[in-house]
Design an enzyme around this catalytic site. Structure first.
Site, mmCIF file in Angstrom:
data_model
loop_
_atom_site.group_PDB
_atom_site.id
_atom_site.type_symbol
_atom_site.label_atom_id
_atom_site.label_comp_id
_atom_site.label_asym_id
_atom_site.label_seq_id
_atom_site.Cartn_x
_atom_site.Cartn_y
_atom_site.Cartn_z
ATOM 1 N N ASN A 299 65.281 10.411 50.316
ATOM 2 C CA ASN A 299 66.374 9.803 49.561
ATOM 3 C C ASN A 299 66.654 8.354 49.944
ATOM 4 O OD1 ASN A 299 67.085 11.739 51.779
ATOM 5 N ND2 ASN A 299 68.984 10.566 51.712
ATOM 6 N N SER B 96 69.637 19.645 42.877
ATOM 7 C CA SER B 96 71.035 19.305 42.673
ATOM 8 C C SER B 96 71.244 18.705 41.294
ATOM 9 C CB SER B 96 71.464 18.298 43.745
ATOM 10 O OG SER B 96 72.800 17.918 43.547
ATOM 11 N N HIS C 77 73.716 16.507 40.252
ATOM 12 C CA HIS C 77 74.216 15.135 40.099
ATOM 13 C C HIS C 77 73.205 14.053 40.446
ATOM 14 C CE1 HIS C 77 75.351 13.859 44.331
ATOM 15 N NE2 HIS C 77 75.203 15.154 44.529
ATOM 16 N N THR D 9 82.087 33.347 41.447
ATOM 17 C CA THR D 9 82.054 33.149 39.999
ATOM 18 C C THR D 9 81.250 31.902 39.657
ATOM 19 O OG1 THR D 9 84.194 34.207 39.781
ATOM 20 C CG2 THR D 9 83.515 32.777 37.958
ATOM 21 N N CYS E 199 76.076 5.128 54.941
ATOM 22 C CA CYS E 199 76.513 6.395 54.370
ATOM 23 C C CYS E 199 76.914 7.484 55.354
ATOM 24 C CB CYS E 199 75.459 6.929 53.414
ATOM 25 S SG CYS E 199 73.884 7.220 54.210
HETATM 26 C C1 LIG Z 1 71.897 14.321 47.622
HETATM 27 C C2 LIG Z 1 70.942 15.072 48.452
HETATM 28 C C3 LIG Z 1 71.270 16.314 48.999
HETATM 29 C C4 LIG Z 1 72.643 16.926 48.857
HETATM 30 O O1 LIG Z 1 72.881 17.331 47.557
HETATM 31 P P1 LIG Z 1 74.379 17.691 47.081
HETATM 32 O O2 LIG Z 1 74.178 18.369 45.771
HETATM 33 O O3 LIG Z 1 75.090 16.393 46.971
HETATM 34 O O4 LIG Z 1 74.973 18.579 48.111
HETATM 35 C C5 LIG Z 1 70.318 16.975 49.732
HETATM 36 N N1 LIG Z 1 69.094 16.449 49.911
HETATM 37 C C6 LIG Z 1 68.733 15.265 49.409
HETATM 38 C C7 LIG Z 1 67.363 14.760 49.633
HETATM 39 C C8 LIG Z 1 69.645 14.535 48.662
HETATM 40 O O5 LIG Z 1 69.284 13.347 48.167
#
Ligand SMILES: *Cc1c(COP(=O)(O)O)cnc(C)c1O
Length: 406
Positions: free
Chosen positions: A155, A203, A205, A244, A330
């Site tokens: 990331n 994920s 988002h 849920t 961060c």
């Molecule tokens: C953002 C991220 C996560 C965490 O995901 P969330 O849905 O925000 O908890 C885990 N691993 C990586 C590589 C990410 O970029």
């Protein structure tokens, strides 16, 4: 004219695609049923929507829909995968193989298990590009190893791991392979089956879906992977994750996967084009800047650079109409340089000067050109105030200077 502020931090999160919002809306209002309600149409309607999302999500990683376990996000998925496997297979062994550049969700799950005396963990190093060596994975495996946890793509630096080779080794050795694929899914082709992955975290988002929803894909055959749940309750999600279901979130996550699958190839070309334009523009204008991460095996939208003689934090403050991320910010209140950048073996100063640009679906060429000029101007301004930069330019070898402590 370019629209300000510019968001270029798409590894941290992404805006929800308007098509995703539209798909979600009815599930807040008229279609509000509980997907677990088996005895009326409100429940059936919700369940049907969840089933569709399961298909859309499974399709983007080449899995089966029944193998998708919904969670609150990838942090939970990583926790469930790691803690769930270690608990379930504790008779078999207690050793985990992971690597130093993993996301905190993986590293901290491992640390907790270590602290509780439930696991021993090998943290593999990475090379100067942030790449883990599959042979190191092989060598680290013992007869007590129950889990390998290596991410698909990083990331911070965007480096894409040799996942398929690691998957092959995992299969050979009969060890379960968990892969945090959050940054890879929807950006580059991922096929859990072909890659030899057994557990895969994703994920919503990070792929233009909503926050607070994610999934863990759990292989059902060849081998069937078992997990001890970390949340107990009504036995939802085949007993692996009670609670849920977040129906609107799941609908949005599914829609986001459908869009990403259809548009990924084209989007990757466009984004890597923009990224390369940004990279070339900055390298043309500025000296002493360095690329962090792998030059080719990297995510299309990722550009991580170190600007020598400039503090990443100062640079961020100077470009306050552009949202990017510094390696330091961060994770903590103290300005420690990023552990990922440090793991590449670059020195402290350069680690402190790293900036991550994360290009995404809604960035344009105008954004890139604005950011290029803005960053160039600010780096020049900061360097003009830096005595170190001045000395370096005059040809003084800073490493040979003996600083007097007074
Ligand atoms: C953002 C991220 C996560 C965490 O995901 P969330 O849905 O925000 O908890 C885990 N691993 C990586 C590589 C990410 O970029």
């Amino acid at each position: 004219m370019v629209k300000l502020p510019i968001y270029m931090d798409n590894h941290a999160t992404t805006p929800v695609d308007p098509r995703v919002v539209e798909a979600m809306l009815p599930y807040f209002t008229t279609k509000f049923g509980n997907a677990a309600s088996r005895n009326h149409s409100f429940g059936w309607e919700a369940e049907e929507a969840v089933d569709l999302a399961r298909n859309q999500i499974a399709a983007i990683i080449g899995g089966k829909s029944k193998e998708i376990i919904f969670t609150s996000g990838a942090t939970e998925s990583d926790n469930l995968a790691i803690k769930g496997v270690v608990e379930f297979y504790k008779e078999k062994g207690n050793h985990i193989v992971t690597c130093v550049t993993e996301h905190k969700a993986v590293l901290d799950s491992c640390r907790t298990l270590e602290r509780q005396g439930k696991a021993t963990v090998t943290y593999l190093p990475v090379d100067k590009y942030g790449m883990v060596d599959p042979e190191d994975v092989r060598k680290a495996i013992t007869d007590k190893t129950v889990l390998i946890s290596i991410m698909y793509a990083n990331n911070e630096i965007g480096t894409i791991h040799p996942v398929r080779e690691i998957g092959k080794i995992a299969k050979e050795k009969g060890v379960i392979f968990h892969c945090d694929a959050v940054q890879a899914v929807g950006k580059i082709p991922v096929n859990a089956e072909a890659d030899g992955i057994d557990l895969l975290a994703m994920s919503g988002h990070k792929i233009y879906g909503p926050k607070g929803v994610g999934a863990l894909w759990v292989r059902s055959k060849g081998p069937r992977v078992r997990l001890t749940p970390i949340i107990d309750g009504g036995g939802h999600e085949r007993g692996m994750r009670s609670g849920t279901l977040n129906v609107p979130g799941i609908v949005g996550f599914g829609k986001a996967c459908e869009i990403a699958r259809a548009e990924m190839a084209e989007e990757a070309v466009r984004l890597s084009g923009l990224r390369n334009r940004l990279q070339a523009g900055l390298f043309e204008r500025l000296d002493e800047i360095y690329l962090n991460g792998h030059p080719t095996e990297r995510l299309p939208g990722n550009l991580n650079l170190s600007f020598a003689y400039v503090e990443g934090e100062s640079l961020l403050m100077g470009i306050n109409d552009v949202a990017v991320s510094s390696g330091s910010a961060c994770t903590s209140a103290t300005l420690e340089p990023s552990y990922v950048i440090r793991a590449l073996g670059i020195d402290e100063e350069l680690a402190h000067s790293s900036i991550r640009f994360g290009l995404g679906r809604f960035n344009t060429e105008e954004d890139v050109d604005y950011v290029t000029e803005r960053v160039t101007k600010e780096v020049r301004r900061l360097r003009d105030m830096s005595p170190l930069y001045e000395m370096a330019r005059e040809g003084i070898d800073l490493k040979s200077v003996h600083w007097k402590a007074e």
